[in-house]
Design a protein around this motif. Structure first.
Motif, PDB file in Angstrom:
ATOM      1  N   THR A   1       0.848  -1.196   0.001  1.00 43.65           N
ATOM      2  CA  THR A   1      -0.089  -0.036  -0.037  1.00 43.65           C
ATOM      3  C   THR A   1       0.631   1.398  -0.083  1.00 43.65           C
ATOM      4  O   THR A   1       0.293   2.483  -0.493  1.00 43.65           O
ATOM      5  CB  THR A   1      -1.046  -0.093   1.158  1.00 43.65           C
TER       6      THR A   1
ATOM      7  N   VAL B   1       4.512  -0.187   3.792  1.00 44.30           N
ATOM      8  CA  VAL B   1       3.490  -0.715   4.383  1.00 44.30           C
ATOM      9  C   VAL B   1       2.895  -1.798   3.309  1.00 44.30           C
ATOM     10  O   VAL B   1       2.344  -1.404   2.411  1.00 44.30           O
ATOM     11  CB  VAL B   1       2.479   0.480   4.566  1.00 44.30           C
TER      12      VAL B   1
ATOM     13  N   ARG C   1       0.532  -5.469   3.032  1.00 40.49           N
ATOM     14  CA  ARG C   1      -0.734  -6.548   3.472  1.00 40.49           C
ATOM     15  C   ARG C   1      -0.179  -7.924   3.178  1.00 40.49           C
ATOM     16  O   ARG C   1      -0.157  -8.178   1.981  1.00 40.49           O
ATOM     17  CB  ARG C   1      -2.115  -6.212   2.983  1.00 40.49           C
TER      18      ARG C   1
ATOM     19  N   THR D   1      -2.884  -9.334   7.203  1.00 43.71           N
ATOM     20  CA  THR D   1      -2.164  -8.786   8.309  1.00 43.71           C
ATOM     21  C   THR D   1      -1.335  -7.687   7.794  1.00 43.71           C
ATOM     22  O   THR D   1      -0.594  -7.767   6.637  1.00 43.71           O
ATOM     23  CB  THR D   1      -1.118  -9.679   8.704  1.00 43.71           C
ATOM     24  N   THR D   2      -1.381  -6.417   8.567  1.00 44.33           N
ATOM     25  CA  THR D   2      -0.628  -5.272   7.935  1.00 44.33           C
ATOM     26  C   THR D   2       0.698  -5.467   8.554  1.00 44.33           C
ATOM     27  O   THR D   2       1.097  -5.471   9.611  1.00 44.33           O
ATOM     28  CB  THR D   2      -1.488  -4.132   8.422  1.00 44.33           C
TER      29      THR D   2
ATOM     30  N   VAL E   1       4.478  -3.286   8.853  1.00 49.47           N
ATOM     31  CA  VAL E   1       4.976  -1.967   8.561  1.00 49.47           C
ATOM     32  C   VAL E   1       6.919  -2.149   8.599  1.00 49.47           C
ATOM     33  O   VAL E   1       7.076  -2.881   9.734  1.00 49.47           O
ATOM     34  CB  VAL E   1       4.460  -0.955   9.132  1.00 49.47           C
TER      35      VAL E   1
ATOM     36  N   GLN F   1      -0.869  -3.681  14.026  1.00 47.57           N
ATOM     37  CA  GLN F   1      -0.013  -3.777  12.653  1.00 47.57           C
ATOM     38  C   GLN F   1       1.335  -4.758  13.231  1.00 47.57           C
ATOM     39  O   GLN F   1       1.576  -4.854  14.609  1.00 47.57           O
ATOM     40  CB  GLN F   1       0.762  -2.619  12.516  1.00 47.57           C
TER      41      GLN F   1
END
Length: 745
Positions: free
Chosen positions: A12, A22, A24, A34-35, A37, A64
Motif C-alpha cells: 500500500t 506498508v 498487507r 495482516t498489516t 510495516v 500492525q
C-alpha cells in the motif's frame, strides 16, 4: 521477537528513498490480511517472507506487525506460487496464466521455470514467444536480485536495482565497484547523496579525490537546477566544502585538475577586452562544461545570424502593414506596427509583451505578409501545449523545438545542427521566455545563416525551468532589436484576468471585488487544512457544476511550492482521492498511480519524445507486461515500471512547471506558508495560465506580499557578457569569454 510468515498480497505504500513499506500479508490459517510495516525495500507482491518483530496497536490504523528483520523465501504453497507469478513480477505471466501454469506443474512450478522453461509449452495458451519473454525476464530478475542483495549490503534501497541493471546489465556490480559516483550521473533518480552513501559503505574516504571531483560536479548541477549556469568561484568553494564536509582548500586544489578533464570551466583573468571596463570588477567564475560551451556558442550563433544576408526581397513596410490591417480587418497600435515592420527588416528580432497586448495578432500579421514571399516558414515553441496553441492561432503547423530538431540516438544529439540546418527562410519561436541555455544553443545552431528568426515572449514571466535567463540576457545585451508591446486590446481589457495580471505586474494589488460574471475570483481562507478541502470542493464539484468544466481536463491547480499542506505533494494526494479514488493502485518506487490519474513528465526523455512539464492521463496499467500507458498530446507513451519515477501526479503542479501551458480554469492557493516563493512574477505567471477563469484561494496578506515583492531570484549567467565579448570583436578573432563575466542581475 515474534515471527510470522506469509506471502505479500499487496503493497500500500513504499518510500523509494529509505525503503519504508506498508504491506498487507496473507498469513496461512488467518482469514484477515495482516498489516506489516517497516524498512523492507526489496519486497515484491507475491513473495513469501518470514518477518521478525513485534505487534503494535496503532491508534489510527489498528494492529500492525512492526518488522525489524525479514528474509525472502521462495514460495512453496500452491497459493503462494500462484500469487507470486500472478503479481506481474515476471513479464508475460499474469493471474490467468499463473493459474494455468500452477495447476499443471503444481509445487514444481518455480523449479521448472528456472531449469526447464520449455516445459511451459505444454500449458494451454503458452507459445514460444511468451516463453522467450518469460525466460528473459526470469534471468533478468535473478541478476537484479543479485544487485539488490549487493546494494542492501551497502545500505542502499534495492528499489534502484532494476534501473541500475537496465543501464549497466551484467556489469552492474563491477561498474559500481569501479566508481560508485557514476550512479549519480548515469541513473535518473539516483543523486549524489545516494551514490555517496554507497561510496561511504565501500570505505571511500570523505576527502578522496574521486569523491571531491564528483562532488564539484554535483554542486554545480544543483546550482543549475536553481537556474545558474555559472557561479563565483569563492562562493562555490565555500558551498561545495559545506555540502561535502571537507575544507575549501581541498575543493580549490582539485578544480584545475577537473577542468583539464573538460568537465568544468574556470574563468581566466588573463583575457581582458574593452568590455571588461563595463563591469565593476572581474570575479572568477566556474561553469559545468556544457553550460560554458552553450553560452559562448549562443553568442557566436547570434552574431552569425545577425550578420548573415537574407534571400528576401525588400518590403515596403508601410504598405505591408496597411495591407495586412485591411486583410485582417484590424487596426494596429503604433508599437504593434513597429513590431511588424521590424520583423520585416531585422535578421533577429525579439517581441515581448504581457497578456492582451496582441502578440498572437502580430504573429498572424507577420505570417500573412511573409507567406507571400516564401513557403519555407517554421513555427515552434518549447512545450507541446504552447506549440498546439500556436498552431490553433496561426492555422499553421507548429512543433515543439525538440520535435523540430529531431533527436538522433546514433549521434546522441539533434539531427538538425550546423552541418544539417533546418530548411527555412523564417522561424518564429513562441513562449521564448521558457528557452533555457542548452536548448537555445541547439536551436540556433540549426538555423541557416540566411534565415530570419523572431522570438515572441513575455519577459515579465518566470525564467526557464532549465538553467539560464536567456531571453532576459539577450534583451539586456542590447545587440538584438527588441519591440515591447504595452497597449492592451479593447477586448482583452474587459477581462479581469488580463487587467489584474497587468496590475500585479505593475505592483498594484488586483481588483478582487465580488462580481458573479467575472473571470477572476479571490476566495479568502486562512486555515490551510480548510484551504485544501475548499480547493477539493472547487475542483470536484463547484466549478464543474457552475461553469461546465471537466474536472480532470479543464481545471488545473497551481501551487507556488511543492512542500506543505497546500503544496503540490499534499494537494496531489488529497485531490487523487477526491477525483480518482482507487482500491488497488499501482505502488512502485514510492509512487501510487491508478488508471485515469493526471500525471506530469518531470525529465526530458528523448527516446519517448516527452519532455519536462508535459501533462497527460494514465489510460492503462498492464501488470503482466509491467507497463503504464499515458496519453500525452494524443500520443500513447509507454512506461516500464522501472521508469515510473519520471512521472508525478499532476492534479496540482508548480507554476514554474506549468509555464507555457494554458488551461480553461486555474485554481491557485496563495498563503503565507509559501513565503519563500511569494514573488510578483510567480503570481503573475500563474494568473496568465488561465484562459477563462482564475480562482485564488488563500489570504490577502500573502497576495500583498507577492505583489509587493519584485525581487527576482538571482541567476548567475555568463551569456550577456559572452554576447558583448563576441560582438566587440572586429576581425572575428576567436577571443574567449573567460575572465569577462556577468556581475549585474
Amino acid at each position: 521477537m515474534e515471527e510470522i510468515k506469509g506471502y505479500i498480497e499487496r503493497i500500500t505504500f513504499q518510500n523509494a528513498e529509505n525503503g519504508w513499506t506498508v504491506a498487507r500479508m496473507k498469513v496461512p490459517k488467518n482469514y484477515d490480511l495482516t498489516t506489516i510495516v517497516g524498512n523492507m525495500p526489496s519486497i515484491q507482491v507475491g513473495e513469501t517472507i518470514r518477518c521478525k518483530g513485534h505487534w503494535h496497536n496503532d491508534k489510527n490504523f489498528g494492529y500492525q506487525f512492526q518488522v525489524k528483520d525479514y528474509d525472502v523465501e521462495t514460495p512453496s504453497s500452491i497459493t503462494g506460487i500462484k500469487k507470486y507469478l500472478g503479481s506481474g513480477l515476471v513479464k508475460g505471466i499474469g493471474s490467468v496464466f499463473a493459474d494455468r501454469i500452477v495447476e499443471y506443474l503444481g509445487a514444481e512450478t518455480l523449479d521448472v521455470i528456472d531449469k526447464n522453461p520449455d516445459k511451459l509449452l505444454e500449458v494451454s495458451g503458452i507459445g514460444k514467444k511468451r516463453i522467450e519473454k518469460i525466460k528473459s525476464c526470469w534471468a533478468e530478475q535473478k541478476s537484479i536480485r543479485e544487485v539488490m542483495i549487493y546494494l542492501q549490503k551497502l545500505s542502499v534501497s534495492p528499489a534502484f536495482a532494476q534501473k541500475i541493471f537496465k543501464k549497466y546489465g551484467n556489469e552492474s556490480i563491477f561498474r559500481i565497484e569501479q566508481n560508485p559516483f557514476d550512479l549519480a550521473k548515469d541513473i535518473w533518480g539516483i543523486g549524489f547523496k545516494t551514490a555517496d552513501k554507497v561510496a561511504l559503505n565501500m570505505n571511500i574516504g570523505k576527502d578522496a579525490d574521486i569523491r571531491v571531483d564528483a562532488g564539484v560536479e554535483y554542486v554545480l548541477s544543483e546550482l543549475s537546477s536553481n537556474g545558474h549556469t555559472c557561479f563565483p568561484i569563492d562562493n562555490f568553494t565555500e558551498e561545495a566544502a559545506k555540502l561535502l564536509g571537507v575544507k575549501p582548500e581541498q575543493i580549490q586544489s582539485r578544480l584545475e585538475e577537473i577542468a583539464l578533464e573538460n568537465r568544468i570551466v574556470l574563468s581566466n583573468l588573463s583575457v581582458i577586452t574593452d568590455v571588461a571596463k563595463q563591469t565593476k570588477e572581474l570575479v572568477p567564475h566556474i561553469w559545468l562544461q556544457t553550460f560554458y560551451v552553450s553560452e559562448v556558442g549562443i553568442a557566436k550563433e547570434i552574431k552569425r545570424l545577425q550578420n548573415g544576408k537574407t534571400d528576401f526581397k525588400e518590403i515596403d513596410n508601410e504598405k505591408a502593414v496597411a495591407w495586412s490591417e485591411k486583410q485582417m480587418q484590424i487596426e494596429l497600435a503604433d508599437n504593434q506596427k513597429l513590431a511588424v515592420s521590424t520583423s520585416f527588416t531585422e535578421k533577429v528580432h525579439i517581441i515581448t509583451g504581457g497578456p492582451g497586448t496582441g502578440k498572437s495578432t502580430i504573429t498572424k500579421v507577420i505570417l500573412a505578409v511573409m507567406k507571400k514571399l516564401t513557403d519555407k516558414i517554421l513555427l515552434a515553441a518549447p512545450t507541446g501545449r504552447a506549440a498546439k496553441r500556436m498552431a490553433e492561432i496561426t492555422k499553421m503547423e507548429a512543433k515543439t523545438i525538440h520535435a523540430l530538431l529531431k533527436f538522433d540516438f546514433k549521434i546522441n544529439g539533434f539531427t538538425h545542427n550546423r552541418e544539417k540546418p533546418l530548411n527555412c527562410d523564417l522561424i518564429i519561436i513562441d513562449e521564448a521566455s521558457m528557452l533555457d541555455t542548452i536548448l537555445m544553443y541547439s536551436l540556433l545552431k540549426a538555423i541557416p545563416t540566411t534565415a530570419r528568426i523572431i522570438f515572441v515572449g513575455d519577459i515579465d514571466q518566470l525564467p526557464s525551468v532549465g538553467a539560464g535567463n536567456v531571453l532576459n540576457d539577450l534583451i539586456q545585451s542590447k545587440v538584438i532589436p527588441v519591440t515591447r508591446l504595452t497597449d492592451i486590446f479593447r477586448q482583452a481589457a474587459s477581462s479581469k484576468i488580463i487587467t489584474n495580471a497587468h496590475r500585479i505586474n505593475a505592483g498594484v494589488f488586483p481588483d478582487i471585488d465580488i462580481d458573479k460574471d467575472s473571470d477572476f475570483f479571490f476566495v479568502e481562507e486562512e486555515d490551510t487544512e480548510k484551504m485544501v478541502t475548499l480547493i477539493g470542493d472547487l475542483v470536484a464539484t463547484r466549478l464543474p457544476k457552475r461553469y461546465g468544466f471537466n474536472r480532470l481536463t479543464d481545471i488545473q491547480v497551481l501551487s507556488p511550492m511543492n512542500r506543505g499542506i497546500v503544496g503540490n505533494r499534499g494537494l496531489n494526494e488529497y485531490l487523487q482521492q477526491r477525483l480518482n479514488p482507487s482500491k488497488d493502485p499501482l505502488v512502485k518506487l514510492g509512487r501510487s498511480f491508478s488508471v485515469n490519474d493526471k500525471v506530469m513528465q518531470i525529465v526530458n526523455n528523448y527516446d519517448k519524445e516527452v519532455f519536462n512539464g508535459d501533462v497527460g492521463r494514465i489510460t492503462k496499467i498492464d501488470r503482466i507486461e509491467q507497463e503504464i500507458h499515458v496519453e500525452i498530446d494524443r500520443n500513447n507513451i509507454i512506461y516500464d515500471f522501472t521508469e515510473i519515477d519520471e512521472l508525478v501526479l499532476a492534479y496540482s503542479v508548480s507554476i514554474h512547471k506549468y509555464q507555457g501551458s494554458e488551461c480553461p480554469c486555474v485554481v491557485i492557493p496563495i498563503h503565507t506558508t509559501h513565503y519563500n516563493l511569494l514573488f510578483r512574477n510567480l503570481v503573475y505567471t500563474g494568473i496568465t495560465r488561465g484562459k477563462k477563469l482564475v480562482v485564488l484561494v488563500g489570504t490577502k496578506r500573502a497576495l500583498h506580499i507577492a505583489v509587493n515583492n519584485n525581487q527576482v531570484a538571482k541567476r548567475y549567467t555568463g551569456l550577456q557578457q559572452a554576447i558583448l565579448v563576441e560582438f566587440s570583436k572586429s576581425g572575428g578573432s576567436d577571443l574567449d569569454l573567460r575572465g569577462v563575466l556577468k556581475l549585474e542581475f
